[in-house]
Design a protein around this motif. Structure first.
Motif, PDB file in Angstrom:
ATOM      1  N   PRO A 369      -7.585 -16.962  -8.106  1.00 32.93           N
ATOM      2  CA  PRO A 369      -6.378 -16.348  -7.532  1.00 32.93           C
ATOM      3  C   PRO A 369      -5.330 -16.081  -8.605  1.00 32.93           C
ATOM      4  CG  PRO A 369      -6.385 -18.712  -7.116  1.00 32.93           C
ATOM      5  CD  PRO A 369      -7.693 -18.405  -7.790  1.00 32.93           C
ATOM      6  N   HIS A 370      -4.700 -14.945  -8.543  1.00 34.32           N
ATOM      7  CA  HIS A 370      -3.657 -14.581  -9.489  1.00 34.32           C
ATOM      8  C   HIS A 370      -2.293 -14.700  -8.834  1.00 34.32           C
ATOM      9  CE1 HIS A 370      -6.864 -11.915 -11.595  1.00 34.32           C
ATOM     10  NE2 HIS A 370      -6.837 -13.124 -12.107  1.00 34.32           N
ATOM     11  N   ALA A 371      -1.277 -14.940  -9.657  1.00 34.82           N
ATOM     12  CA  ALA A 371       0.100 -14.905  -9.169  1.00 34.82           C
ATOM     13  C   ALA A 371       0.477 -13.458  -8.873  1.00 34.82           C
ATOM     14  CB  ALA A 371       1.034 -15.510 -10.205  1.00 34.82           C
ATOM     15  N   PRO A 372       1.389 -13.224  -7.930  1.00 32.65           N
ATOM     16  CA  PRO A 372       1.740 -11.834  -7.567  1.00 32.65           C
ATOM     17  C   PRO A 372       2.205 -10.997  -8.743  1.00 32.65           C
ATOM     18  CG  PRO A 372       2.633 -13.376  -5.959  1.00 32.65           C
ATOM     19  CD  PRO A 372       2.082 -14.211  -7.077  1.00 32.65           C
ATOM     20  N   GLY A 373       2.830 -11.604  -9.752  1.00 36.20           N
ATOM     21  CA  GLY A 373       3.369 -10.837 -10.863  1.00 36.20           C
ATOM     22  C   GLY A 373       2.461 -10.731 -12.066  1.00 36.20           C
ATOM     23  N   THR A 374       1.193 -11.130 -11.937  1.00 33.52           N
ATOM     24  CA  THR A 374       0.279 -11.110 -13.080  1.00 33.52           C
ATOM     25  C   THR A 374       0.019  -9.672 -13.539  1.00 33.52           C
ATOM     26  OG1 THR A 374      -0.801 -13.101 -12.247  1.00 33.52           O
ATOM     27  CG2 THR A 374      -1.981 -11.844 -13.927  1.00 33.52           C
ATOM     28  N   THR A 375       0.036  -9.482 -14.849  1.00 34.59           N
ATOM     29  CA  THR A 375      -0.202  -8.155 -15.423  1.00 34.59           C
ATOM     30  C   THR A 375      -1.254  -8.248 -16.520  1.00 34.59           C
ATOM     31  OG1 THR A 375       1.558  -8.453 -17.074  1.00 34.59           O
ATOM     32  CG2 THR A 375       2.165  -7.423 -14.965  1.00 34.59           C
ATOM     33  N   ALA A 376      -1.758  -7.095 -16.937  1.00 34.48           N
ATOM     34  CA  ALA A 376      -2.682  -6.994 -18.073  1.00 34.48           C
ATOM     35  C   ALA A 376      -2.068  -6.020 -19.066  1.00 34.48           C
ATOM     36  CB  ALA A 376      -4.056  -6.516 -17.618  1.00 34.48           C
ATOM     37  N   ASN A 377      -1.648  -6.554 -20.199  1.00 33.66           N
ATOM     38  CA  ASN A 377      -0.993  -5.726 -21.219  1.00 33.66           C
ATOM     39  C   ASN A 377       0.225  -4.999 -20.638  1.00 33.66           C
ATOM     40  OD1 ASN A 377      -0.744  -4.743 -23.849  1.00 33.66           O
ATOM     41  ND2 ASN A 377      -1.980  -2.916 -23.425  1.00 33.66           N
ATOM     42  N   GLY A 378       0.936  -5.710 -19.757  1.00 29.74           N
ATOM     43  CA  GLY A 378       2.152  -5.155 -19.176  1.00 29.74           C
ATOM     44  C   GLY A 378       1.948  -4.265 -17.975  1.00 29.74           C
ATOM     45  N   GLU A 379       0.718  -4.021 -17.559  1.00 28.99           N
ATOM     46  CA  GLU A 379       0.435  -3.157 -16.409  1.00 28.99           C
ATOM     47  C   GLU A 379      -0.041  -3.992 -15.228  1.00 28.99           C
ATOM     48  OE1 GLU A 379      -1.515   0.706 -17.163  1.00 28.99           O
ATOM     49  OE2 GLU A 379      -1.911  -0.096 -19.167  1.00 28.99           O
ATOM     50  N   ALA A 380       0.370  -3.629 -14.016  1.00 29.22           N
ATOM     51  CA  ALA A 380      -0.057  -4.335 -12.807  1.00 29.22           C
ATOM     52  C   ALA A 380      -1.570  -4.221 -12.640  1.00 29.22           C
ATOM     53  CB  ALA A 380       0.654  -3.757 -11.585  1.00 29.22           C
ATOM     54  N   LEU A 381      -2.182  -5.315 -12.218  1.00 29.40           N
ATOM     55  CA  LEU A 381      -3.642  -5.337 -12.099  1.00 29.40           C
ATOM     56  C   LEU A 381      -4.145  -4.291 -11.103  1.00 29.40           C
ATOM     57  CD1 LEU A 381      -4.305  -9.194 -12.155  1.00 29.40           C
ATOM     58  CD2 LEU A 381      -4.510  -7.556 -14.026  1.00 29.40           C
ATOM     59  N   ALA A 402     -16.876 -14.876 -13.050  1.00 32.33           N
ATOM     60  CA  ALA A 402     -16.215 -14.383 -14.264  1.00 32.33           C
ATOM     61  C   ALA A 402     -15.931 -15.531 -15.227  1.00 32.33           C
ATOM     62  CB  ALA A 402     -14.914 -13.674 -13.885  1.00 32.33           C
ATOM     63  N   GLN A 403     -15.499 -16.665 -14.687  1.00 32.46           N
ATOM     64  CA  GLN A 403     -15.126 -17.789 -15.539  1.00 32.46           C
ATOM     65  C   GLN A 403     -16.324 -18.376 -16.289  1.00 32.46           C
ATOM     66  OE1 GLN A 403     -13.642 -17.214 -12.455  1.00 32.46           O
ATOM     67  NE2 GLN A 403     -11.947 -16.481 -13.710  1.00 32.46           N
ATOM     68  N   VAL A 404     -17.477 -18.469 -15.645  1.00 28.84           N
ATOM     69  CA  VAL A 404     -18.647 -19.044 -16.324  1.00 28.84           C
ATOM     70  C   VAL A 404     -19.301 -18.032 -17.265  1.00 28.84           C
ATOM     71  CG1 VAL A 404     -19.105 -20.678 -14.456  1.00 28.84           C
ATOM     72  CG2 VAL A 404     -20.218 -18.442 -14.423  1.00 28.84           C
ATOM     73  N   ASN A 405     -18.806 -16.792 -17.241  1.00 25.54           N
ATOM     74  CA  ASN A 405     -19.297 -15.783 -18.185  1.00 25.54           C
ATOM     75  C   ASN A 405     -18.271 -15.465 -19.261  1.00 25.54           C
ATOM     76  OD1 ASN A 405     -22.071 -14.476 -17.371  1.00 25.54           O
ATOM     77  ND2 ASN A 405     -21.000 -14.878 -15.439  1.00 25.54           N
ATOM     78  N   GLY A 406     -17.342 -16.388 -19.487  1.00 24.50           N
ATOM     79  CA  GLY A 406     -16.420 -16.271 -20.605  1.00 24.50           C
ATOM     80  C   GLY A 406     -15.112 -15.588 -20.312  1.00 24.50           C
ATOM     81  N   PHE A 407     -14.860 -15.177 -19.059  1.00 25.42           N
ATOM     82  CA  PHE A 407     -13.618 -14.467 -18.739  1.00 25.42           C
ATOM     83  C   PHE A 407     -12.675 -15.380 -17.976  1.00 25.42           C
ATOM     84  CE2 PHE A 407     -16.628 -11.034 -19.458  1.00 25.42           C
ATOM     85  CZ  PHE A 407     -15.880 -10.191 -20.276  1.00 25.42           C
ATOM     86  N   ARG A 408     -12.047 -16.276 -18.710  1.00 27.97           N
ATOM     87  CA  ARG A 408     -11.004 -17.120 -18.142  1.00 27.97           C
ATOM     88  C   ARG A 408      -9.835 -17.110 -19.112  1.00 27.97           C
ATOM     89  NH1 ARG A 408     -12.098 -23.492 -18.403  1.00 27.97           N
ATOM     90  NH2 ARG A 408      -9.848 -23.364 -18.000  1.00 27.97           N
ATOM     91  N   GLY A 409      -8.713 -17.624 -18.648  1.00 29.30           N
ATOM     92  CA  GLY A 409      -7.566 -17.655 -19.535  1.00 29.30           C
ATOM     93  C   GLY A 409      -6.715 -16.400 -19.413  1.00 29.30           C
ATOM     94  N   GLU A 410      -6.062 -16.052 -20.516  1.00 36.99           N
ATOM     95  CA  GLU A 410      -5.074 -14.988 -20.536  1.00 36.99           C
ATOM     96  C   GLU A 410      -5.699 -13.603 -20.361  1.00 36.99           C
ATOM     97  OE1 GLU A 410      -1.475 -13.464 -23.524  1.00 36.99           O
ATOM     98  OE2 GLU A 410      -3.080 -14.780 -24.255  1.00 36.99           O
ATOM     99  N   LEU A 411      -5.046 -12.770 -19.526  1.00 31.89           N
ATOM    100  CA  LEU A 411      -5.450 -11.373 -19.368  1.00 31.89           C
ATOM    101  C   LEU A 411      -4.546 -10.530 -20.276  1.00 31.89           C
ATOM    102  CD1 LEU A 411      -5.953 -11.087 -15.495  1.00 31.89           C
ATOM    103  CD2 LEU A 411      -7.713 -11.159 -17.244  1.00 31.89           C
TER     104      LEU A 411
END
Length: 454
Positions: A369-381, A402-411
């Protein structure tokens, strides 16, 4: 002879297999001549009751559908019906206290014989029927008609009917009035089934026209065609006597949803009991290092876009926490405390989310789950990922594909966001309990070392 008659033959052989299995096992048990001297004994009555019971149970299991009768996999349905029938016999015997009157050896030998005979005879008859079908037997004579559209091809009809219908002619009409000659064509060519194609907008007029053919014995199918509609996503159903198109289904529903929830409760309860001492030590360490609550609460987006409050161990200084996630945690982030770095590295900061799982806000496995304000490089997901909202069709998870395939942490890049969403959607489309278990075990292995954790 059409396939309906063939289905009746198969059902008769299945009933005979049950009867012969019981009679044969009884003959072997007490001897041939003695058995026929006791032909009216209790076992013979049970065999007769079982045959009648199976005839009813097999209808519940749809064991004799014409459309699937030539598939080798169709043998699984009568097998399930036989097992269910014998299970009912056991329940009846226990309820009436008559089970002790019958030999267990006879009963289970009878079950084995009935299953073996059913499978063997079904496969033999199917093989013979396929040969007959290939030679042109058991087939329906099909007429393909198109109104303002191309008629179905012979291969389409063969695929739809599982090879049970053969195309004898095809006609295209460009005016509705031309269909008046269709009744004569059906009668003259001895047509058994008619497949009509027409644009969606013309289907009501076509159906009204086809009412004039109610005196014909031929089956008639109307196949709407429209390139704008993805028919593989539509499921026609009856809704209160009206035609309805089931355009979207819940990806996890019914018993599957119940099984997933049962797995969540079991795993979360076990993990909380296992990590309770660790959680107590983490909370104490957080309070000793910096002032403020040990738990951090943040709004996240869950199933159907609903917001819920996620629980985490606080890993930042209390004055630097970001409830709106306007700034994502990065590697060597100066807001993270010393204890925070350790628990984030070991993923211990996520342990309170086991409580969210027990509350029903989250699942053990699902899109993070993401927070409502989460962005990727400044753009809304939502702006960088077209199908981002589809992640909310299932419960968010403590871990995910996604997490077990290396995609966790910062977007921090758009590509990372799109890759994570792609994995989330793949999880939703291919969900199974076995997939959840594999992700749980892979997550447990990553607790030892995960380069993406910081």
């Amino acid at each position: 002879m059409f396939l309906e008659n063939y289905v009746a033959i198969i059902m008769a052989t299945d009933l005979a297999s049950i009867g012969i299995g019981g009679l044969w096992q009884r003959t072997v048990e007490i001897g041939y001549f003695k058995y026929f001297n006791e032909a009216l004994n209790a076992q013979a009555a049970v065999i007769a009751i079982t045959i009648c019971l199976f005839a009813l149970v097999s209808q519940i299991f749809n064991a004799y559908r014409v459309r699937n009768i030539l598939d080798r996999s169709s043998v699984s349905r009568p097998i399930a019906a036989i097992v269910a029938t014998f299970g009912l016999l056991i329940l009846i015997g226990v309820a009436t206290k008559t089970s002790e009157n019958y030999s267990r050896l006879w009963f289970f030998s009878w079950l084995a014989s009935a299953l073996a005979l059913t499978v063997a005879l079904r496969l033999l008859i199917q093989t013979a029927a396929r040969r007959k079908l290939a030679a042109g037997g058991y087939v329906y004579r099909a007429l393909s008609v198109g109104l303002y559209a191309d008629p179905l091809s012979g291969s389409d009809i063969s695929e739809f009917s599982r090879g049970q219908a053969i195309l004898i002619d095809e006609i295209r009409f460009n005016r509705l009035e031309e269909m008046d000659q269709l009744a004569q064509t059906i009668a003259h060519k001895h047509v058994d089934v008619v497949y009509h194609t027409a644009p969606w907008v013309d289907c009501p007029l076509l159906l009204q026209k086809l009412r004039k053919f109610n005196d014909l014995a031929a089956e008639i199918y109307v196949v709407p065609v429209d390139p704008r509609m993805r028919t593989n996503d539509l499921d026609p159903v009856s809704l209160g006597g009206r035609l309805s198109l089931h355009a979207a289904a819940r990806p996890i529903a019914g018993w599957a949803l119940w099984r997933k929830r049962a797995l969540d409760v079991c795993v979360a309860s076990f993990a909380l009991a296992l990590f309770a001492p660790v959680m107590a030590l983490v909370a104490l360490a957080i309070r000793l290092e910096s002032p403020g609550a040990a738990l951090f609460r943040q709004q996240r987006v869950g199933v159907n876009g609903r917001h819920f409050e996620v629980l985490k161990f606080r890993s930042m200084r209390i004055e630097a926490t970001d409830a709106l996630a306007t700034r994502q945690t990065s590697r060597n982030d100066d807001r993270v405390t010393r204890v925070g770095r350790i628990i984030r590295r070991l993923s211990f900061d996520e342990l309170p989310q086991l409580i969210n799982v027990l509350r029903g806000d989250m699942s053990i496995v699902g899109p993070r789950p993401h927070a409502p304000g989460t962005t990727a490089n400044g753009e809304a997901l939502r702006d960088v990922c077209d199908d981002y909202a589809a992640r909310h069709r299932v419960m968010p998870g403590l871990t995910g594909l996604a997490q077990v395939n290396g995609f966790r942490g910062e977007l921090d890049t758009v590509d990372k966001a799109r890759s994570r969403v792609a994995y989330d959607l793949a999880y939703i489309e291919n969900w199974s309990l076995w997939l959840d278990l594999k992700i749980i075990f892979r997550t447990a292995a990553l607790l030892v070392y995960d380069k993406s954790a910081y």
